[in-house]
Design a protein around this motif. Structure first.
Motif, PDB file in Angstrom:
ATOM      1  N   ALA A   1       5.477   7.180  12.498  1.00  0.00           N
ATOM      2  CA  ALA A   1       4.194   7.708  12.027  1.00  0.00           C
ATOM      3  C   ALA A   1       4.313   9.198  11.749  1.00  0.00           C
ATOM      4  CB  ALA A   1       3.106   7.433  13.064  1.00  0.00           C
TER       5      ALA A   1
ATOM      6  N   SER B   1       0.864  -1.182   0.000  1.00  0.00           N
ATOM      7  CA  SER B   1       0.000   0.000   0.000  1.00  0.00           C
ATOM      8  C   SER B   1       0.899   1.229   0.000  1.00  0.00           C
ATOM      9  CB  SER B   1      -0.881   0.015   1.243  1.00  0.00           C
ATOM     10  OG  SER B   1      -0.077   0.216   2.388  1.00  0.00           O
TER      11      SER B   1
ATOM     12  N   ALA C   1       1.522  10.313   9.233  1.00  0.00           N
ATOM     13  CA  ALA C   1       0.397   9.425   9.526  1.00  0.00           C
ATOM     14  C   ALA C   1       0.070   9.467  11.011  1.00  0.00           C
ATOM     15  CB  ALA C   1       0.721   7.998   9.109  1.00  0.00           C
ATOM     16  N   ASP C   2      -1.093   8.951  11.351  1.00  0.00           N
ATOM     17  CA  ASP C   2      -1.455   8.803  12.745  1.00  0.00           C
ATOM     18  C   ASP C   2      -0.805   7.524  13.278  1.00  0.00           C
ATOM     19  OD1 ASP C   2      -3.817   9.978  14.673  1.00  0.00           O
ATOM     20  OD2 ASP C   2      -3.388   7.866  15.037  1.00  0.00           O
ATOM     21  N   LYS C   3      -0.410   7.525  14.538  1.00  0.00           N
ATOM     22  CA  LYS C   3       0.278   6.344  15.082  1.00  0.00           C
ATOM     23  C   LYS C   3      -0.637   5.122  15.085  1.00  0.00           C
ATOM     24  CE  LYS C   3      -0.943   7.116  19.905  1.00  0.00           C
ATOM     25  NZ  LYS C   3      -0.571   6.976  21.309  1.00  0.00           N
ATOM     26  N   THR C   4      -1.934   5.352  15.205  1.00  0.00           N
ATOM     27  CA  THR C   4      -2.854   4.211  15.201  1.00  0.00           C
ATOM     28  C   THR C   4      -3.060   3.655  13.799  1.00  0.00           C
ATOM     29  OG1 THR C   4      -4.865   5.513  14.855  1.00  0.00           O
ATOM     30  CG2 THR C   4      -4.110   5.221  17.116  1.00  0.00           C
ATOM     31  N   ARG C   5      -2.686   4.445  12.798  1.00  0.00           N
ATOM     32  CA  ARG C   5      -3.011   4.050  11.430  1.00  0.00           C
ATOM     33  C   ARG C   5      -1.965   3.123  10.827  1.00  0.00           C
ATOM     34  NH1 ARG C   5      -4.444   9.421   9.098  1.00  0.00           N
ATOM     35  NH2 ARG C   5      -2.604   9.315   7.800  1.00  0.00           N
ATOM     36  N   ILE C   6      -0.757   3.155  11.356  1.00  0.00           N
ATOM     37  CA  ILE C   6       0.295   2.350  10.737  1.00  0.00           C
ATOM     38  C   ILE C   6       0.450   0.997  11.409  1.00  0.00           C
ATOM     39  CG2 ILE C   6       1.567   4.376   9.966  1.00  0.00           C
ATOM     40  CD1 ILE C   6       3.507   3.862  12.275  1.00  0.00           C
TER      41      ILE C   6
ATOM     42  N   TRP D   1       0.938   3.542   2.211  1.00  0.00           N
ATOM     43  CA  TRP D   1       1.497   3.690   3.556  1.00  0.00           C
ATOM     44  C   TRP D   1       2.645   2.710   3.792  1.00  0.00           C
ATOM     45  CZ3 TRP D   1       0.962   8.051   5.619  1.00  0.00           C
ATOM     46  CH2 TRP D   1      -0.239   8.765   5.584  1.00  0.00           C
TER      47      TRP D   1
END
Lengths: 145, 145
Positions: B54, B32, B59-64, B34
């Motif tokens: 992140a 992807s 990016a948000d830390k929860t997103r990676i 990301w």
DNA sequence: TATTGTTATACTCTATAACTATA
DNA sequence: TATAGTTATAGAGTATAACAATA
């Protein structure tokens, strides 16, 4: 190939930052980014259909309906059935719409100029010339490169 | 001010088109956008925390987390608790991760070069120089301009 | 008490398909 | 039957808050 970061790795974050920089200006005029795009697209010439408008700003035709509802309600655009084909809605800017567009655009350009002021004269010129050339390419011509 | 389209009006669609052009290349490597960003960010030096990673890629830390789960499962990154602070996870590329990154990046640069070939030599130079300069600016420095 | 990573939840955006009215 | 506009629905992407482990 000369060593450089990926194009997208530079452009995507820059693009996001630019949008973030301009959103406050638009918010002062109660405009979303899509609404501002509509005002820009209608600036030159009226459009005969909403689908044509949507396509010209890279949006889905279902996505701009709420935007057009709002702009019409606020008297910034005219949206009247085409007498020759009553399925279609002819779209155009009102005088007030043009005024709001001008005001928002002035604020946005002001911010952009402050950013471009960081570049040397020749880099600025090359950047804008290249950007105009690349932005003028059809979407498919870039994706199919 | 010289007459030109809004910067964002040119950069945002160009940015989208570039991403659309590169996604097929990434998909060939089962990456992807990301995931690719993570491989690029880890290329130079390992990072001590996921939050730092992140932040470095916007990016948000929860997103990676899901991205890291997948990359680790496929053996493209190492992700080990820091002995000095067992809350943190030290992240680094594996040899295989570096190989996949190189392969994907080669394909992406190939596409980018074909796009840049449309520009004159001097516009291309100015474009890349300006882009590097603007991309190097901190996000806040653009939004607060 | 603060921080790292994680999970759960909600919210926004976007894409798809179905409906209406005209042609 | 085909097209313009609209509405409804579902999906992806994202942000926020709560939680467990460690400091």
């Amino acid at each position: 190939m000369t060593d450089r970061p990926d194009l997208a790795a530079m452009i995507v974050p820059l693009s996001r930052a630019l949008v973030d920089a301009e959103l406050p200006v638009l918010r002062e005029h109660d405009l979303s980014m899509w609404a501002y795009s509509v005002l820009l697209a209608l600036d030159e010439r009226p459009l005969r259909t909403q689908a044509a408008l949507a396509e010209s700003i890279g949006a889905d035709k279902t996505r701009i309906i709420g935007v057009l509802d709002d702009l019409q309600r606020r008297g910034l655009i005219d949206r009247t059935p085409d007498p020759a084909d009553r399925r279609a809605r002819v779209l155009s800017l009102t005088a007030e719409g043009r005024r709001v567009r001008d005001s928002a655009q002035t604020g946005i350009r002001h911010k952009e100029e402050r950013l471009l002021a960081r570049l040397s004269v020749e880099d600025r010129r090359g950047f804008l010339r290249a950007l105009r050339a690349l932005a003028a390419l059809p979407h498919e011509e870039i994706t199919n490169a």
